[in-house]
Structure formats: C-alpha cells, structure tokens
Design a protein around this motif. Structure first.
Motif, mmCIF file in Angstrom:
data_model
loop_
_atom_site.group_PDB
_atom_site.id
_atom_site.type_symbol
_atom_site.label_atom_id
_atom_site.label_comp_id
_atom_site.label_asym_id
_atom_site.label_seq_id
_atom_site.Cartn_x
_atom_site.Cartn_y
_atom_site.Cartn_z
ATOM 1 N N SER A 1 -1.356 -3.446 3.309
ATOM 2 C CA SER A 1 -2.594 -3.477 2.524
ATOM 3 C C SER A 1 -3.688 -2.620 3.138
ATOM 4 C CB SER A 1 -3.094 -4.920 2.391
ATOM 5 O OG SER A 1 -4.302 -4.976 1.657
ATOM 6 N N ASP A 2 -4.465 -1.974 2.259
ATOM 7 C CA ASP A 2 -5.642 -1.214 2.693
ATOM 8 C C ASP A 2 -6.865 -2.103 2.831
ATOM 9 O OD1 ASP A 2 -3.964 1.024 2.186
ATOM 10 O OD2 ASP A 2 -4.665 1.133 0.124
ATOM 11 N N SER B 1 0.803 -1.219 0.000
ATOM 12 C CA SER B 1 0.000 0.000 0.000
ATOM 13 C C SER B 1 0.839 1.275 0.000
ATOM 14 C CB SER B 1 -0.918 -0.002 1.226
ATOM 15 O OG SER B 1 -1.476 1.278 1.439
ATOM 16 N N GLY C 1 -5.486 -1.052 -3.184
ATOM 17 C CA GLY C 1 -6.369 -1.132 -2.030
ATOM 18 C C GLY C 1 -7.039 0.196 -1.759
ATOM 19 N N GLU D 1 -5.861 -0.285 8.324
ATOM 20 C CA GLU D 1 -4.660 -0.627 7.560
ATOM 21 C C GLU D 1 -4.066 -1.920 8.123
ATOM 22 O OE1 GLU D 1 -2.907 0.630 4.850
ATOM 23 O OE2 GLU D 1 -4.763 1.720 4.513
ATOM 24 N N SER E 1 -1.549 -2.457 -2.758
ATOM 25 C CA SER E 1 -1.916 -3.511 -1.802
ATOM 26 C C SER E 1 -1.852 -4.899 -2.410
ATOM 27 C CB SER E 1 -3.324 -3.253 -1.251
ATOM 28 O OG SER E 1 -3.378 -2.038 -0.541
#
Length: 319
Positions: free
Chosen positions: A117-118, A70, A195, A275, A100
């Motif tokens: 990653s979102d 991300s 993401g 997150e 992401s």
C-alpha cells in the motif's frame, strides 16, 4: 551467472568446513509481470543485493509468500522476489497488483500474506479491519506528474502548484492556459481505491479531489503510463520506478523542482510517501525473512537503482 557460480563455491566451502557462511543457488520468483525486469537484468551481477546475508541457509527456508496491492510498489516487490529466490530457491513468491485498497482488503481478509500500500491502512479500511494489521514501512516512493511528449515539446516543463491543481481538478482544460499548445488537456486518472491517487491528491494537489476521467481510468500504473504516452495532450502521474529511459513520456517540475530521488531526500520535492507492506498480525518466518531482505542495507542500493528511496536517507521525515 556469476551469482550462481559464487553460490555453488560458497556451498562447497561450507560443506567442507573451511568457512562458515550461507550458500545461495539460482532460482526464479513466481511473480506476475514486472516493469522492472530489464533493469534487474542489466544491474545483475554487480548489484550488492545478490549477496545479502541471511540467518537461514537456502535449504532451511521454504514456503510461500503471496502479496497484492499497490502497482507503484510492485516493481520493487518483483525485483526483491527475484533476488531473494537466488538465496532461497525453495520459497515460492507471487506478487499481484490491483491497487492499495484491494491489497489491504485482501490481507485483512487473509487471502494474501502481504498487502502492499501507498497509504496507511486506516485510510482505506474500517478501523476494525485496520487494527489487526501490522505495518512494515519498506521504502520511500516519489510520484511524478507525466505528460505526453508533444506537450513538453511545446514548452510545458514546469507548473506551479496552483496550475497543477487547476489542471487536475478540471478547471484548466486547454494547455494554452498554462503556456502550452492550443490543445485539450486529457486527464489519465487512477480509481479512488488507488493509493497512488491518494498520495498525489494529498501532496501534489493539496488535498483537492482530482476530476476523474472514467473513460481513461486505470488501476495499473504501467497502463496509465502507456496511455499518457499514446494520447496527445495527456497528463497523469506515476512513481519514479516506472520512468525508465524508454518510458516515452516527460516529467513536469512543480514550482521549479524536478521530481527526482535527490530532491525527495533533500526535502525540496513534496510528492512522496512511505511504502507499506502490511501483514495480518505477525508474519510467518518466511514472510518475515522476505520483508527483512527488502529492508536490508544490502538491498538498499538496488532499491535506489529502481527509483525507490531508502527511508534512512530522508532529511525530512514528515510532510
């Protein structure tokens, strides 16, 4: 400099047996370009993050930490790496972006220690890949619609949710249709692996798929912000962490609610998510220490300075 002096003093005290504690020495993180750099320097010596406690002394903890994914989370990861290195200079930390989806794929493949990653892993990976990953929810992130200043100066400061959906799905193509100038709307978009895009589509567009502008699509939030800044009539979206004082873009309220951390905490602004920092199985000692540091109370105030939210402060925990 104050942090370095204090670290040397504490180390000397421990060495003479006058006080039990953990020492810290200065060090620099091995991270790729962070948009949070200037913020980190300005907060510097009076940030409580630099004094975070650790169960291990700087001499005891060493090794490497690699992370990717991300771009919305990268400024936080870069900043935390810098402060963590002051406590543990023998730890080498490398943070890359890429989106992401890429971060999750890389951690699943074992090419990095952490996949930033979102979104949840099962939204980007096959079930067989996602099930082996361990989720570490490190903070809350807020996404804001941003526009070129010429659009804001012409009167567009607030859009209804329906108007926002119409703009991003390509139904509305001229700003005059939503109270702005007679000017074409230029979408600056993220790829489907992003993401940030997934979060924005889910919570800002109510699940509607945005119209991709392949000629101005980018997998980097910093590049997207610059493109919106440089392109008349442009609109896009970034995390609050990218909206520094000199960002050069304007934010758009949704149904009269401004995209701020306060409005995220009180539940009135809808475009936010947790997150994630995923590891492939349980992390190594050094990776766990880095994750613990990011989620520590000591680093929490620094996190908010950068535009990220502390999960425990959310009054609404689900959308």
């Amino acid at each position: 400099m104050k942090r370095k002096i204090m670290a040397l003093v504490m180390t000397a005290i421990v060495a003479t047996g006058m006080l039990a504690g953990c020492g810290g020495n200065s060090g620099s993180g091995s991270t790729s370009g962070s948009s949070a750099g200037s913020t980190s320097e300005s907060a510097g010596s009076d940030s409580s993050a630099s004094g975070a406690s650790s169960n291990s002394t700087a001499e005891e903890l060493s090794g490497t930490v690699t992370a990717a994914g991300s771009s919305a989370l990268k400024p936080l990861a870069d900043d935390a790496a810098e402060y963590f290195n002051e406590l543990h200079p023998d730890v080498s930390i490398t943070i890359d972006a890429g989106g992401s989806g890429q971060g999750l794929q890389q951690v699943a493949d074992g090419t990095v220690d952490i996949g930033n990653s979102d979104v949840a892993a099962d939204e980007k990976l096959d079930a067989s890949q996602a099930e082996g990953l361990v989720d570490h929810q490190v903070c809350v992130i807020t996404m804001a619609p941003i526009i070129n200043p010429d659009v804001a100066e012409a009167g567009v400061t607030d859009l209804t949710k329906d108007q926002l959906i119409s703009v991003f799905t390509g139904e509305t193509t001229n700003w005059s249709e939503v109270g702005g100038p007679d000017e074409d709307i230029i979408l600056i978009t993220r790829p489907e692996s992003s993401g940030t895009r997934a979060t924005f589509e889910k919570y800002a567009l109510d699940g509607n798929k945005e119209a991709s502008n392949t000629s101005m699509e980018t997998d980097d939030s910093g590049v997207l912000l610059q493109n919106v800044k440089d392109t008349k009539g442009a609109i896009g979206y970034v995390a609050l962490s990218y909206l520094t004082e000199d960002a050069g873009v304007s934010t758009v309220a949704i149904d009269g609610v401004e995209p701020t951390l306060e409005n995220t905490y009180n539940g009135t602004y809808p475009v936010w998510t947790y997150e994630h920092m995923y590891t492939n199985g349980e992390p190594s000692e050094v990776v766990q220490a880095f994750l613990d540091y990011i989620m520590s109370d000591d680093y929490g105030s620094r996190m908010e300075e950068l535009g990220y939210g502390v999960s425990s402060k959310m009054t609404v925990t689900e959308h």
